[in-house]
Design an enzyme around this catalytic site. Structure first.
Site, mmCIF file in Angstrom:
data_model
loop_
_atom_site.group_PDB
_atom_site.id
_atom_site.type_symbol
_atom_site.label_atom_id
_atom_site.label_comp_id
_atom_site.label_asym_id
_atom_site.label_seq_id
_atom_site.Cartn_x
_atom_site.Cartn_y
_atom_site.Cartn_z
ATOM 1 N N TYR A 157 56.590 71.185 38.206
ATOM 2 C CA TYR A 157 56.557 72.098 39.127
ATOM 3 C C TYR A 157 54.827 71.876 39.623
ATOM 4 O O TYR A 157 53.433 71.894 38.711
ATOM 5 C CB TYR A 157 56.942 73.409 38.454
ATOM 6 C CG TYR A 157 56.577 74.733 39.555
ATOM 7 C CD1 TYR A 157 57.843 74.846 40.285
ATOM 8 C CD2 TYR A 157 55.613 74.696 39.581
ATOM 9 C CE1 TYR A 157 57.325 75.770 40.803
ATOM 10 C CE2 TYR A 157 55.365 76.209 41.136
ATOM 11 C CZ TYR A 157 56.032 76.468 41.528
ATOM 12 O OH TYR A 157 56.307 76.941 42.141
ATOM 13 N N CYS A 158 55.288 71.715 41.142
ATOM 14 C CA CYS A 158 53.596 71.648 41.331
ATOM 15 C C CYS A 158 53.273 73.195 41.779
ATOM 16 O O CYS A 158 53.341 73.157 43.209
ATOM 17 C CB CYS A 158 54.076 70.599 42.977
ATOM 18 S SG CYS A 158 52.205 69.639 43.196
ATOM 19 N N ILE A 159 52.369 73.419 41.611
ATOM 20 C CA ILE A 159 51.647 75.121 42.453
ATOM 21 C C ILE A 159 51.038 74.274 44.509
ATOM 22 O O ILE A 159 51.121 75.314 44.478
ATOM 23 C CB ILE A 159 50.400 75.291 41.420
ATOM 24 C CG1 ILE A 159 50.315 76.670 42.266
ATOM 25 C CG2 ILE A 159 49.480 74.761 41.711
ATOM 26 C CD1 ILE A 159 48.818 77.521 41.022
#
Ligand SMILES: [Zn+2]
Length: 304
Positions: A157-159
């Site tokens: 998951y990429c912020i």
């Protein structure tokens, strides 16, 4: 302790606040690209283009054209990565021909206990059941704690992109890293001289403080992106995801490794034009889905 209590104590529930933080990141990324473009084009090279000698004007035109192209590709690939479904597992998917076979596999998993049979852990191609979604997971799919769904060939998951990076947007994520790295390096290269001249007192340019900020920010961004891109280039070359890289038990040889060139084509597409543009052709998209889901979709299963 029941599953409900365990879910309540699960610290990954806190990950959901990452979405809110991520929206600020979108503004930061777009703001940084905009600020860099302002510092390079209107504040410096646009002036030389308008009033400089012919040779300097020609050089400025080239600098403006290349930087604008890289900045535009960076924003295009970024927004595509942000808005693309990463590859959520279709509702109703299961790796068995009928419900009876699925139930017997569920019984076998339950009998193996909470830690599962040894073969369940070491082989990523094993049938797996997501206790959060209460649904079957295709091989290489993982449950994303932030989006609350299982994602095909999930990477992380990429912020920065406020999205899970998985099967269908990994290519756009790599393009965003590459284009932003090139744009940042070019901005630093183009703005270093105006900044040095300003601090040396050779010019009284009021755009130089902005250029100084951009050189610092883009320089730091480029250094971070370089390391991140190098790591992902290694992962793509070996057909591995970030999650798989950290798994303790992995089969050898790795069953998805088809050689460096094929591994890159699996992610980026076969045509070299496809490597440059943040889009998948319908054929590429279907091929990627088939490689993860097989032809075992039950009739009535929802589309990705
Ligand atoms: Zn799940």
């Amino acid at each position: 302790m029941g599953w409900e209590s365990v879910a309540y104590l699960n610290c990954f529930r806190l990950c959901k606040c990452l979405r809110a933080v991520g929206n600020v990141m979108v503004l930061f990324v777009l703001g940084l690209v905009g600020l860099s473009w302002y510092a390079v084009v209107p504040a410096h090279y646009g002036r030389t283009l308008a009033s400089g000698p012919p040779a300097a004007a020609a050089g400025s035109f080239l600098a403006i054209a290349v930087f604008t192209l890289l900045a535009a590709m960076s924003v295009w690939s970024y927004l595509t990565c942000v808005t693309t479904n990463p590859g959520y597992v279709p509702e109703g998917w299961m790796p068995f021909p009928d419900e009876a076979s699925a139930q017997s596999e569920l019984d076998r998993i339950a009998a193996a206990g909470p830690y599962g049979a040894p073969s369940d852990k070491s082989d990523p191609r094993r049938p797996r059941f997501c206790k959060h979604c209460r649904a079957w997971k295709p091989e290489r799919a993982h449950h994303c704690s932030v989006s609350g769904r299982c994602v095909l060939r999930m990477d992380h998951y990429c912020i920065w992109v406020v999205n899970c990076v998985g099967l269908l947007n990994y290519k756009f994520f790599l393009q965003f890293l590459a284009y932003t790295l090139l744009a940042s390096l070019l901005a630093v290269a183009l703005l270093v001289k105006p900044v040095v001249d300003f601090f040396a007192g050779r010019v009284a340019d009021f755009g130089a403080p902005t250029a100084f900020v951009v050189v610092m920010l883009d320089g730091a961004f480029a250094a971070a992106l370089l390391g991140f891109l190098a790591m992902h280039a290694q992962l793509v070359s070996h057909a591995c995801t970030t999650i798989e890289m950290y798994e303790k038990e992995r089969p050898t040889p790795w069953p998805y490794d088809r050689g460096t060139r094929r591994n890159w084509e699996e992610v980026m597409g076969r045509s070299k034009l496809s490597w440059l543009l943040p889009r998948h052709t319908p054929e590429e998209r279907q091929h990627m889905l088939d490689s993860c889901l097989g032809q075992r979709l039950l009739s009535g299963a929802g589309a990705v």
